[in-house]
Design an enzyme around this catalytic site. Structure first.
Site, PDB file in Angstrom:
ATOM      1  N   SER A 218       0.793  -1.237   0.000  1.00 28.13           N
ATOM      2  CA  SER A 218       0.000   0.000   0.000  1.00 28.13           C
ATOM      3  C   SER A 218       0.822   1.283   0.000  1.00 28.13           C
ATOM      4  CB  SER A 218      -0.954   0.018   1.199  1.00 28.13           C
ATOM      5  OG  SER A 218      -2.070  -0.803   0.949  1.00 28.13           O
ATOM      6  N   LYS A 221      -0.018   3.786  -2.665  1.00 31.58           N
ATOM      7  CA  LYS A 221      -1.023   4.851  -2.570  1.00 31.58           C
ATOM      8  C   LYS A 221      -0.405   6.245  -2.495  1.00 31.58           C
ATOM      9  CE  LYS A 221      -4.664   1.934  -0.602  1.00 31.58           C
ATOM     10  NZ  LYS A 221      -4.171   0.675  -0.077  1.00 31.58           N
ATOM     11  N   SER A 275      -6.141   3.664   4.413  1.00 33.49           N
ATOM     12  CA  SER A 275      -5.533   2.824   3.384  1.00 33.49           C
ATOM     13  C   SER A 275      -6.582   2.021   2.624  1.00 33.49           C
ATOM     14  CB  SER A 275      -4.486   1.870   3.987  1.00 33.49           C
ATOM     15  OG  SER A 275      -3.639   1.349   2.984  1.00 33.49           O
ATOM     16  N   LYS A 387       3.348   6.706   4.575  1.00 30.30           N
ATOM     17  CA  LYS A 387       2.449   5.614   4.206  1.00 30.30           C
ATOM     18  C   LYS A 387       3.062   4.251   4.504  1.00 30.30           C
ATOM     19  CE  LYS A 387      -1.433   4.105   2.694  1.00 30.30           C
ATOM     20  NZ  LYS A 387      -1.332   2.996   3.664  1.00 30.30           N
TER      21      LYS A 387
END
Length: 446
Positions: A218, A221, A275, A387
């Site tokens: 993730s 992202k 997320s 992140k």
């Protein structure tokens, strides 16, 4: 791997049988795993699997000449034998072709000590044998009374779990001296790839296999957010498309719902703070009209930024063999993106309140990134965003930044076995970076 209850303690242990629960049952289960009779994670509950393991042990003990009742009950005689290391030496020893939880535990220990480069899989093959030999050779060279057998025998077992490891000059994360941040080297980093850069100059301060192809999970992202901010109005009112729900069943979700109306800004906070894979798909559709076109935008942006070892196949990071990047590329992405005002604000948020919509009430969302949570033992007061990511193939990954006394750092860690390893890697890298920059300022080059 857990320390096992000594034999002397077994004499005072109460009888354990089906229905028993608690610490003593868990300790028994851990020992049965170590002896090779139980192949499931200890849970402290004496059920059928534990009874069957005790029965198997009792039968094996009787075949070896010990006299035990074969009843599946761990009474004093059974427990006394189970916890006797000397009498159980043969059962405690294993090597090639072992496929079990105890093999997984051994591999995990060797992996964390940097002797096994491959991920643990529970199969004791040639790689595990060589890693164990490497550990035994290193230990013997540094004064340990141990033979180089390539087998997990009693002495090897005890050494792997003992405090004596600290005296064997093993460079592994657990032995890093936090009081001396400048002593950090690659051996003290759990991540299989990482990089630390001075965000004010772009200089690389520390790295480990930073150009190795890795899966980003993730952390993808971050690029999704950047492409959205550069191609859409953050304050526009959007309608969630039906494609938001077209995500794998085990995806993280905000959640958002088809036909739900909100500001794009709220969706982007859901993308980063929660997320949400559903948010990522929604962003892709809203910005480019299709997920494939948005992925093309992501890849074009990566190319324009010089991310030569990066390729995206989706906007959320769910695993795909052709969805990859490197620590260096992610650090370049972060360095560029954090200069965007909206990216900075969204990516550093620990929580956010999404206003009510026609489909739901007001929704407060919060990050699970311990490094920026004051209540966490892994909180690092100078950390800012950015992140996290996790899939089984990717391991635990994080793009992070930190600011202290006018010094600004960006760090990337990829493929950490556990989240605690990840947070400690980041802390140690940040402390190293701040100390190095401070040292450079104190002792400028002539």
């Amino acid at each position: 791997m857990c320390l096992i209850m000594p034999y002397a303690m077994a004499e005072n242990t109460t009888l354990l049988k089906v229905g028993s629960q608690g610490a003593q049952t868990r300790t028994l289960q851990e020992r049965l795993v170590e002896l090779g009779f139980l192949n499931s994670l200890p849970d402290g509950k004496f059920g059928k699997a534990t009874k069957d393991a005790v029965l198997s042990f009792q039968r094996a003990a009787n075949r070896a000449g010990f006299k035990l009742s074969v009843d599946g009950i761990a009474g004093q005689n059974t427990l006394g034998l189970i916890y006797d290391d000397q009498k159980m030496q043969d059962l405690l020893t294993f090597g090639l072709n072992e496929k079990s939880l105890r093999a997984m535990q051994l591999q995990t220990r060797l992996y964390d000590l940097n002797f096994l480069p491959q991920r643990p899989d529970g199969i004791f093959g040639p790689n595990t044998e060589e890693a164990l030999k490497a550990f035994q050779r290193h230990a013997q060279k540094n004064g340990a009374d141990i033979e180089i057998t390539g087998k997990r025998d009693l002495k090897t077992k005890n050494l792997l779990l003992s405090e004596d490891l600290k005296t064997l000059n093993i460079q592994a994360p657990e032995f890093f001296d936090e009081s001396n941040p400048l002593s950090l080297n690659q051996g003290y980093i759990a991540a299989r790839s990482c990089i630390l850069i001075d965000a004010l100059t772009g200089d690389v301060l520390f790295e480990k296999d930073a150009d190795k192809k890795m899966y980003p999970a993730s952390t993808t992202k971050a690029m999704t957010l950047l492409c959205a901010l550069e191609n859409a109005d953050i304050d526009s009112i959007i309608t969630i498309p039906k494609e938001a729900l077209d995500v794998p069943k085990d995806s993280s979700l905000v959640p958002v719902y088809p036909d739900e109306k909100m500001k794009l800004k709220d969706l982007l906070y859901g993308l980063m703070v929660r997320s949400g894979n559903d948010a990522a798909n929604a962003v892709a559709m809203l910005v480019s009209g299709s997920i494939d076109k948005f992925v093309d935008t992501m890849n074009q942006k990566a190319k324009s930024m010089g991310l030569s070892n990066t390729h995206f196949t989706n906007p959320h990071g769910y695993h795909n063999d052709e969805h990859y990047t490197t620590s260096r590329d992610l650090s370049i992405l972060a360095l560029y993106a954090m200069q965007n005002y909206d990216f900075y604000n969204i990516s550093q948020a620990a929580d956010y309140v999404m206003p009510a919509t026609a489909r739901r009430e007001e929704l407060k969302i919060s990050t699970k990134s311990s490094i920026i949570l004051p209540s966490s033992q892994y909180f690092y007061p100078y950390a800012i965003g950015i992140k996290s990511g996790f899939t089984t193939p990717a391991g635990n990954c994080y793009i992070g930044s930190a600011f202290k006394d006018g010094k600004y750092l960006i760090a990337v860690v990829m493929d950490c076995r556990t989240r605690p390893h990840m947070w400690l890697d980041l802390k140690h890298m940040f402390e190293y970076g701040f100390a190095k920059l401070e040292n450079n300022n104190t002792n400028p080059a002539p």
